[in-house]
Scaffold this motif. Structure first.
Motif, PDB file in Angstrom:
ATOM      1  N   THR A  93     -26.395   3.395  -0.830  1.00 48.33           N
ATOM      2  CA  THR A  93     -27.478   2.544  -0.340  1.00 48.33           C
ATOM      3  C   THR A  93     -27.885   1.560  -1.428  1.00 48.33           C
ATOM      4  OG1 THR A  93     -28.963   4.283  -1.021  1.00 48.33           O
ATOM      5  CG2 THR A  93     -28.408   4.208   1.303  1.00 48.33           C
ATOM      6  N   PRO A  94     -28.577   0.470  -1.062  1.00 52.75           N
ATOM      7  CA  PRO A  94     -28.925  -0.527  -2.080  1.00 52.75           C
ATOM      8  C   PRO A  94     -29.811   0.012  -3.203  1.00 52.75           C
ATOM      9  CG  PRO A  94     -29.127  -1.454   0.099  1.00 52.75           C
ATOM     10  CD  PRO A  94     -28.858   0.005   0.284  1.00 52.75           C
ATOM     11  N   ARG A  95     -30.628   1.020  -2.933  1.00 54.29           N
ATOM     12  CA  ARG A  95     -31.462   1.661  -3.963  1.00 54.29           C
ATOM     13  C   ARG A  95     -32.436   0.699  -4.652  1.00 54.29           C
ATOM     14  NH1 ARG A  95     -26.687   3.758  -5.803  1.00 54.29           N
ATOM     15  NH2 ARG A  95     -26.978   3.013  -7.922  1.00 54.29           N
ATOM     16  N   SER A  96     -32.970  -0.231  -3.913  1.00 54.17           N
ATOM     17  CA  SER A  96     -33.996  -1.117  -4.455  1.00 54.17           C
ATOM     18  C   SER A  96     -34.604  -1.850  -3.273  1.00 54.17           C
ATOM     19  CB  SER A  96     -33.385  -2.095  -5.445  1.00 54.17           C
ATOM     20  OG  SER A  96     -34.152  -3.279  -5.478  1.00 54.17           O
ATOM     21  N   GLY A  97     -35.916  -1.872  -3.211  1.00 53.81           N
ATOM     22  CA  GLY A  97     -36.584  -2.469  -2.066  1.00 53.81           C
ATOM     23  C   GLY A  97     -36.217  -3.913  -1.855  1.00 53.81           C
ATOM     24  N   LEU A  98     -36.319  -4.677  -2.939  1.00 46.91           N
ATOM     25  CA  LEU A  98     -36.076  -6.109  -2.845  1.00 46.91           C
ATOM     26  C   LEU A  98     -34.622  -6.378  -2.478  1.00 46.91           C
ATOM     27  CD1 LEU A  98     -37.363  -8.812  -3.114  1.00 46.91           C
ATOM     28  CD2 LEU A  98     -36.889  -8.782  -5.562  1.00 46.91           C
ATOM     29  N   LEU A  99     -33.725  -5.571  -3.067  1.00 45.03           N
ATOM     30  CA  LEU A  99     -32.301  -5.744  -2.795  1.00 45.03           C
ATOM     31  C   LEU A  99     -32.017  -5.491  -1.319  1.00 45.03           C
ATOM     32  CD1 LEU A  99     -29.466  -6.242  -3.781  1.00 45.03           C
ATOM     33  CD2 LEU A  99     -29.300  -3.864  -4.430  1.00 45.03           C
ATOM     34  N   THR A 100     -32.620  -4.402  -0.781  1.00 44.39           N
ATOM     35  CA  THR A 100     -32.438  -4.106   0.637  1.00 44.39           C
ATOM     36  C   THR A 100     -32.904  -5.281   1.477  1.00 44.39           C
ATOM     37  OG1 THR A 100     -33.083  -1.886   0.008  1.00 44.39           O
ATOM     38  CG2 THR A 100     -32.809  -2.322   2.344  1.00 44.39           C
ATOM     39  N   LEU A 101     -34.060  -5.814   1.113  1.00 45.76           N
ATOM     40  CA  LEU A 101     -34.630  -6.925   1.862  1.00 45.76           C
ATOM     41  C   LEU A 101     -33.667  -8.114   1.867  1.00 45.76           C
ATOM     42  CD1 LEU A 101     -37.444  -6.997   3.139  1.00 45.76           C
ATOM     43  CD2 LEU A 101     -38.131  -8.512   1.277  1.00 45.76           C
ATOM     44  N   LEU A 102     -33.143  -8.442   0.674  1.00 47.13           N
ATOM     45  CA  LEU A 102     -32.230  -9.577   0.556  1.00 47.13           C
ATOM     46  C   LEU A 102     -30.967  -9.347   1.379  1.00 47.13           C
ATOM     47  CD1 LEU A 102     -32.464 -10.423  -3.244  1.00 47.13           C
ATOM     48  CD2 LEU A 102     -33.148 -11.863  -1.337  1.00 47.13           C
ATOM     49  N   GLY A 104     -23.190  -9.539  -9.840  1.00 50.26           N
ATOM     50  CA  GLY A 104     -23.248  -8.219 -10.466  1.00 50.26           C
ATOM     51  C   GLY A 104     -21.908  -7.521 -10.366  1.00 50.26           C
ATOM     52  N   MET A 105     -21.312  -7.243 -11.537  1.00 50.29           N
ATOM     53  CA  MET A 105     -20.030  -6.555 -11.553  1.00 50.29           C
ATOM     54  C   MET A 105     -20.244  -5.079 -11.256  1.00 50.29           C
ATOM     55  SD  MET A 105     -17.936  -8.015 -14.787  1.00 50.29           S
ATOM     56  CE  MET A 105     -19.245  -8.317 -15.944  1.00 50.29           C
ATOM     57  N   GLY A 106     -19.264  -4.473 -10.630  1.00 54.62           N
ATOM     58  CA  GLY A 106     -19.315  -3.037 -10.425  1.00 54.62           C
ATOM     59  C   GLY A 106     -20.227  -2.608  -9.308  1.00 54.62           C
ATOM     60  N   THR A 107     -20.634  -3.529  -8.460  1.00 53.78           N
ATOM     61  CA  THR A 107     -21.350  -3.147  -7.260  1.00 53.78           C
ATOM     62  C   THR A 107     -21.011  -4.160  -6.185  1.00 53.78           C
ATOM     63  OG1 THR A 107     -23.496  -3.645  -6.302  1.00 53.78           O
ATOM     64  CG2 THR A 107     -23.329  -3.854  -8.650  1.00 53.78           C
ATOM     65  N   LEU A 108     -20.589  -3.654  -5.026  1.00 50.77           N
ATOM     66  CA  LEU A 108     -20.123  -4.568  -3.986  1.00 50.77           C
ATOM     67  C   LEU A 108     -21.267  -5.398  -3.420  1.00 50.77           C
ATOM     68  CD1 LEU A 108     -17.464  -2.520  -2.055  1.00 50.77           C
ATOM     69  CD2 LEU A 108     -17.166  -4.249  -3.786  1.00 50.77           C
ATOM     70  N   TYR A 109     -22.512  -4.882  -3.512  1.00 49.62           N
ATOM     71  CA  TYR A 109     -23.630  -5.695  -3.016  1.00 49.62           C
ATOM     72  C   TYR A 109     -23.787  -6.953  -3.852  1.00 49.62           C
ATOM     73  CZ  TYR A 109     -24.677  -1.560  -0.355  1.00 49.62           C
ATOM     74  OH  TYR A 109     -24.577  -0.507   0.509  1.00 49.62           O
ATOM     75  N   GLY A 110     -23.369  -6.839  -5.105  1.00 49.10           N
ATOM     76  CA  GLY A 110     -23.386  -8.018  -5.962  1.00 49.10           C
ATOM     77  C   GLY A 110     -22.514  -9.117  -5.383  1.00 49.10           C
ATOM     78  N   ALA A 111     -21.373  -8.715  -4.811  1.00 46.95           N
ATOM     79  CA  ALA A 111     -20.486  -9.702  -4.198  1.00 46.95           C
ATOM     80  C   ALA A 111     -21.196 -10.429  -3.062  1.00 46.95           C
ATOM     81  CB  ALA A 111     -19.228  -9.012  -3.684  1.00 46.95           C
ATOM     82  N   VAL A 112     -21.965  -9.671  -2.266  1.00 40.36           N
ATOM     83  CA  VAL A 112     -22.673 -10.294  -1.139  1.00 40.36           C
ATOM     84  C   VAL A 112     -23.645 -11.346  -1.655  1.00 40.36           C
ATOM     85  CG1 VAL A 112     -24.217  -9.890   0.787  1.00 40.36           C
ATOM     86  CG2 VAL A 112     -22.488  -8.192   0.202  1.00 40.36           C
ATOM     87  N   LEU A 113     -24.496 -10.927  -2.614  1.00 36.70           N
ATOM     88  CA  LEU A 113     -25.513 -11.867  -3.108  1.00 36.70           C
ATOM     89  C   LEU A 113     -24.862 -13.021  -3.861  1.00 36.70           C
ATOM     90  CD1 LEU A 113     -28.454  -9.622  -4.254  1.00 36.70           C
ATOM     91  CD2 LEU A 113     -28.050 -10.749  -2.081  1.00 36.70           C
ATOM     92  N   GLY A 114     -23.868 -12.682  -4.715  1.00 39.56           N
ATOM     93  CA  GLY A 114     -23.216 -13.722  -5.498  1.00 39.56           C
ATOM     94  C   GLY A 114     -22.588 -14.770  -4.615  1.00 39.56           C
ATOM     95  N   ALA A 115     -21.797 -14.335  -3.630  1.00 36.41           N
ATOM     96  CA  ALA A 115     -21.113 -15.288  -2.761  1.00 36.41           C
ATOM     97  C   ALA A 115     -22.126 -16.115  -1.980  1.00 36.41           C
ATOM     98  CB  ALA A 115     -20.180 -14.542  -1.813  1.00 36.41           C
ATOM     99  N   THR A 116     -23.155 -15.452  -1.434  1.00 39.20           N
ATOM    100  CA  THR A 116     -24.124 -16.183  -0.625  1.00 39.20           C
ATOM    101  C   THR A 116     -24.842 -17.245  -1.453  1.00 39.20           C
ATOM    102  OG1 THR A 116     -24.480 -14.122   0.546  1.00 39.20           O
ATOM    103  CG2 THR A 116     -26.037 -15.890   0.958  1.00 39.20           C
ATOM    104  N   LEU A 117     -25.368 -16.815  -2.615  1.00 46.13           N
ATOM    105  CA  LEU A 117     -26.119 -17.767  -3.442  1.00 46.13           C
ATOM    106  C   LEU A 117     -25.222 -18.914  -3.894  1.00 46.13           C
ATOM    107  CD1 LEU A 117     -28.266 -15.451  -5.702  1.00 46.13           C
ATOM    108  CD2 LEU A 117     -29.017 -16.980  -3.873  1.00 46.13           C
ATOM    109  N   ARG A 147     -30.099  -6.107 -12.177  1.00 50.14           N
ATOM    110  CA  ARG A 147     -31.500  -6.398 -12.500  1.00 50.14           C
ATOM    111  C   ARG A 147     -32.430  -5.787 -11.469  1.00 50.14           C
ATOM    112  NH1 ARG A 147     -34.026  -8.082 -16.917  1.00 50.14           N
ATOM    113  NH2 ARG A 147     -32.855  -6.226 -17.397  1.00 50.14           N
ATOM    114  N   LEU A 148     -32.093  -6.006 -10.202  1.00 49.44           N
ATOM    115  CA  LEU A 148     -32.990  -5.537  -9.141  1.00 49.44           C
ATOM    116  C   LEU A 148     -33.070  -4.024  -9.157  1.00 49.44           C
ATOM    117  CD1 LEU A 148     -32.042  -7.891  -6.185  1.00 49.44           C
ATOM    118  CD2 LEU A 148     -34.116  -7.904  -7.557  1.00 49.44           C
TER     119      LEU A 148
END
Lengths: 342, 353
Positions: free
Chosen positions: B10-19, B278-291, B347-348
């Protein structure tokens, strides 16, 4: 071969091994002969061979710094191409200022203009190398992953800065009068500039060999490549030595950039990353950290690229990759593996 | 159920989940939320790049391998589909075999490069892949009889996926329900599925071993894991995923050329997206690509405004020119490697209470 490095006394190596060690030297003449057989026509073979040697020399100039830096400090600078491009741009700017000198028929003025351009380029890239080492490479010693990423970032920033300073267009400049045209040997026409490039490259290789083999700095560099900690323990500041080597390597890349630019007569901000492909192939073929291997590798790549460009233009770059694969199958660590006593 | 779908990661961070939820919802309803061709193009691009960047993260973040050949695999996938569609006509059958062929070729290439050069240092692999990938790009642009050279290939895709096909005559919520919309949802759901598969992979025992190999290869080897095998498998998996992302791009654009798939610029973009996200976390790919893609598409307009505001200052205005946005991303990239190696997601997650 790693055993010889830790043996207490330097023993006389048996003849067979000596010959085996020297074997890669033969590769260049063998390749040249193969080229002669494949091309058939001696005149065009001579033209291509000189072109190949010139290209090889220029690649060697750019690659030598990279490989010594790796040997000494285990750092591969993926941003090395930026120095090549910056060197070329600085050199071209100076040559454009000295347009009066380059256009005049006097050989001396031509030479002076090129020398000034080369000096300016080397000074700028040397200083840039200083900044690069301090700001970008120093914080990430020993961490390969970060090194690759950060130097790549440095390359991006440097390329963009070239756009900012020199604008987005490519630059054209024609060679000075004295370097234009070609010399005719029998039926073969050889561009004068290629001869100059071969001469400069050869002189530089001999000078580097001399410095590395016969001076104290060279001794320290070779010792540092072999075992850096020991050099440090003996009281030499290897970090400072490394900085000097890094700056020299950058300055050489700048020199290579000017020469390559004059060879192509057109330069772009991306030229650095394009040449880096060849430079990396050469460094891998030669064995990471080895200057001699780098030299032979550069000549092989230069010759092969020119022969295949003549025989089968579509596969020119593929052929150098094939060369790399073949050499690595023969010697997985490159032609002259650098033995690290760590 | 949801946790199971996310493979327990799971994202394990409120803000991250929201994003992440925001990204998911915007992408899922993009045609209705942001009508217009340009925004639909951007949304599809984001979907495809999320897969591509996540597959690269499989290599860089989870296995600690730096490869510069990722665009090569991306391109192989795209060209596989493109060649199949252009040679044997716009049918689903050719779509399927082209994609499959691209996947297999990418896997074979990755296996060859991996076995050949993964035994040695990371630097070596990076250099070899850089050389091979640029040779491949040149090769493709030279083989113009097959690949169309620099011009690339234009081809037809099955009619149901083109704007000419109308599913419903009337507009729904002011949006035409046509083939383009179907194509978008094909891209969206395929990307979502691929992303979930990758999430499954990295949270499996295999993924955990990969991390162990990344953190201490020597120790992993000593415990009894074959390091080369794990690294090679990771390379092949990531190549296959990249090839599939390439196929999606080929279907979406109905065009495949060196500039859209093989160029070094795309490789650098991927690198920036992974590290900034963010390396080493696939959610980083989502945020990185989107931004990144949002910035690529819309930030340049903003910088245009900044140029006008600073036009009186000579150097500054060239520095903030819209074409120079990569300069600032490069600086951001270096800073994030130094200071936030775990990127936005790291960071998040660190910031949560």
């Amino acid at each position: 071969m790693s055993e010889t490095a830790i043996k207490p006394r330097i023993e006389k190596i048996p003849l067979r091994e000596q010959v085996l060690q020297k074997l890669p030297v033969l590769l260049v003449p063998v390749l040249a002969l193969l080229g002669l057989v494949a091309i058939g026509n001696p005149a065009s073979w001579l033209t291509l061979t000189v072109a190949g040697l010139a290209m090889g020399m220029m690649i060697f100039i750019m690659a030598s710094g990279l490989t010594v830096v790796f040997g000494l400090m285990d750092v591969i600078n993926f941003g090395h191409g930026a120095f090549v491009a910056v060197g070329a741009f600085v050199g071209f700017t100076v040559l454009a200022w000295l347009a009066g000198w380059t256009a005049s028929p006097s050989v001396m003025l031509n030479l002076a203009a090129v020398l000034v351009a080369i000096l300016a380029a080397m000074v700028v890239t040397g200083l840039l190398g200083y900044a690069f080492e301090r700001v970008i490479v120093m914080p990430v010693y020993g961490e390969h992953l970060k090194q690759i990423l950060v130097t790549m970032g440095g390359l991006i920033v440097a390329q963009q800065m070239i756009y900012v300073v020199w604008g987005p267009d490519e630059l054209h400049i024609s060679r000075p009068e004295a370097f234009q045209g070609s010399v005719v040997f029998g039926e073969a026409a050889i561009e004068k500039y290629r001869l100059v490039a071969v001469a400069i490259g050869l002189a530089l290789f001999l000078a580097m060999r001399h410095v590395l083999k016969n001076t104290k700095v060279g001794l320290l560099v070779r010792a540092g490549v072999e075992n850096g900690e020991m050099v440090e323990a003996l009281g030499y500041r290897i970090r400072r030595l490394f900085l000097i080597v890094f700056m020299t390597g950058s300055a050489l890349a700048g020199l290579g950039g000017v020469m390559w630019g004059l060879y192509q007569e057109t330069i772009t901000a991306h030229m650095g990353s394009e040449i880096m492909v060849l430079v990396f192939i050469v460094v891998i073929i030669g064995g990471l950290g080895s200057v001699e291997g780098c030299f032979i590798g550069a000549l092989l790549v230069g010759l092969l690229a020119n022969y295949t460009a003549f025989l089968a233009p579509k596969v020119a770059l593929i052929s150098t990759i094939a060369l790399m694969v073949v050499i690595l199958m023969w010697r997985p660590q490159g032609l002259y593996p650098v033995v690290k006593a760590k | 159920m949801l946790t199971r779908l996310l493979s327990g990661d799971t994202p394990r961070s409120g803000l991250l989940t929201l994003l992440l939820v925001a990204v998911l919802i915007s992408l899922a309803f993009a045609p209705f939320l942001f009508p217009g061709t340009k925004s639909l193009e951007t949304a599809a691009r984001i979907c495809i790049f999320i897969v591509l960047v996540a597959s690269y993260d499989l290599l860089l973040g989870y296995s600690g391998i730096v490869s510069f050949a990722h665009t090569m695999f991306f391109g192989i996938g795209a060209y596989g589909t493109a060649l199949a569609l252009s040679t044997s006509g716009p049918s689903y059958w050719s779509l399927a075999w082209g994609t499959l062929a691209g996947m297999l070729v990418a896997a074979a290439f990755a296996l060859a490069i991996g076995l050949f050069s993964l035994r040695v240092k990371a630097i070596f692999f990076a250099m070899v892949t850089l050389a091979v990938a640029s040779a491949f790009a040149v090769f493709v642009s030279q083989m113009s009889w097959l690949t169309g050279g620099e011009d690339g290939l234009n081809y037809k895709i099955p009619r149901e996926l083109t704007p000419a096909f109308k599913l419903v005559q009337e507009k729904v919520f002011g949006v035409r329900i046509n083939g383009k919309l179907l194509a978008y949802y094909l891209v969206f759901f395929a990307s979502l599925a691929l992303f979930l598969v990758m999430l499954r992979i990295v949270n499996s025992p295999f993924g955990r071993t990969l991390k162990a190999v990344r953190d201490n290869a020597f120790r992993a080897e000593a415990i009894g894991y074959k390091v080369v095998w794990y690294r090679t498998t990771a390379t092949v998996l990531s190549a296959v995923m990249a090839a599939l992302a390439g196929s999606l791009l080929a279907i979406w654009l109905r065009y495949t050329g060196p500039a859209t798939t093989l160029s070094m610029e795309i490789m650098i973009d991927i690198l920036l997206m992974v590290v900034i996200g963010g390396m080493g976390t696939l959610y980083g790919a989502v945020l990185g690509a989107t931004l990144f893609i949002l910035a690529q598409t819309y930030l340049q307009n903003l910088m245009g405004v900044a140029v006008e505001a600073t036009s009186a200052v000579p150097l500054v205005s060239t520095l903030v020119a819209p074409e120079r946005w990569l300069l600032w991303l490069g600086v951001l990239f270096i800073l994030s490697v130094y200071f936030f190696p775990s990127g936005i997601v790291g960071r998040l997650r660190a910031g949560r209470a």
